[in-house]
Design a protein around this motif. Structure first.
Motif, PDB file in Angstrom:
ATOM      1  N   SER A  85      -5.031  -3.087  -8.282  1.00 37.02           N
ATOM      2  CA  SER A  85      -5.986  -1.995  -8.264  1.00 37.02           C
ATOM      3  C   SER A  85      -7.172  -2.364  -9.148  1.00 37.02           C
ATOM      4  O   SER A  85      -6.998  -3.039 -10.170  1.00 37.02           O
ATOM      5  CB  SER A  85      -5.349  -0.697  -8.769  1.00 37.02           C
ATOM      6  OG  SER A  85      -6.311   0.328  -8.827  1.00 37.02           O
ATOM      7  N   ARG A  98       2.153   6.075  -7.379  1.00 33.19           N
ATOM      8  CA  ARG A  98       1.027   6.787  -8.000  1.00 33.19           C
ATOM      9  C   ARG A  98       1.272   8.284  -8.125  1.00 33.19           C
ATOM     10  O   ARG A  98       0.389   9.024  -8.556  1.00 33.19           O
ATOM     11  CB  ARG A  98      -0.258   6.480  -7.237  1.00 33.19           C
ATOM     12  CG  ARG A  98      -0.701   5.037  -7.486  1.00 33.19           C
ATOM     13  CD  ARG A  98      -2.008   4.676  -6.855  1.00 33.19           C
ATOM     14  NE  ARG A  98      -2.348   3.297  -7.219  1.00 33.19           N
ATOM     15  CZ  ARG A  98      -2.700   2.375  -6.352  1.00 33.19           C
ATOM     16  NH1 ARG A  98      -2.782   2.661  -5.063  1.00 33.19           N
ATOM     17  NH2 ARG A  98      -2.985   1.149  -6.762  1.00 33.19           N
ATOM     18  N   GLU A 130      -3.824   2.049 -12.400  1.00 32.85           N
ATOM     19  CA  GLU A 130      -3.100   2.151 -11.135  1.00 32.85           C
ATOM     20  C   GLU A 130      -2.521   0.813 -10.693  1.00 32.85           C
ATOM     21  O   GLU A 130      -2.049   0.685  -9.578  1.00 32.85           O
ATOM     22  CB  GLU A 130      -4.012   2.717 -10.055  1.00 32.85           C
ATOM     23  CG  GLU A 130      -4.405   4.159 -10.314  1.00 32.85           C
ATOM     24  CD  GLU A 130      -5.212   4.764  -9.179  1.00 32.85           C
ATOM     25  OE1 GLU A 130      -5.635   4.017  -8.273  1.00 32.85           O
ATOM     26  OE2 GLU A 130      -5.410   5.981  -9.202  1.00 32.85           O
ATOM     27  N   ASP A 134       0.839  -1.211   0.000  1.00 32.04           N
ATOM     28  CA  ASP A 134       0.000   0.000   0.000  1.00 32.04           C
ATOM     29  C   ASP A 134       0.868   1.252   0.000  1.00 32.04           C
ATOM     30  O   ASP A 134       0.599   2.204  -0.729  1.00 32.04           O
ATOM     31  CB  ASP A 134      -0.947   0.025   1.209  1.00 32.04           C
ATOM     32  CG  ASP A 134      -2.061  -0.999   1.100  1.00 32.04           C
ATOM     33  OD1 ASP A 134      -2.360  -1.436  -0.038  1.00 32.04           O
ATOM     34  OD2 ASP A 134      -2.617  -1.368   2.149  1.00 32.04           O
TER      35      ASP A 134
END
Length: 87
Positions: free
Chosen positions: A62, A11, A67, A4
């Protein structure tokens, strides 16, 4: 490694730039043999870090395909190539 946290880094453009620079420092994609076993072991260790980091990036999942890990890796490499051309 927390995927994460890595996903959050990947990102953002600045995060991808940082990761691309770390991969370059680790010698990702460069396979050389010096003939000196100590230097070869050192180089192999650096590349192993790059390989593991790339593996972790590719594990990013994702619901949005843009993503996901492989897409983020592709974007990172495209941005890195563009920066190298601009230099």
């Amino acid at each position: 490694m927390d995927t994460d946290n890595l996903a959050n880094i990947m990102r953002t453009e600045s995060g991808r730039q940082f990761v691309a620079e770390v991969l370059a420092l680790c010698g990702e994609g460069c396979h050389t043999v010096s003939g000196n076993p100590i230097m070869d072991a050192y180089s192999n260790g650096r590349r192993a870090i790059a390989d593991d980091l790339l593996h972790q990036i590719r594990l990013i999942e994702s619901a949005n395909e843009l993503e996901a890990g492989l897409t983020l890796e592709y974007i990172m490499r495209e941005e890195h190539a563009r920066r190298l051309k601009e230099e």
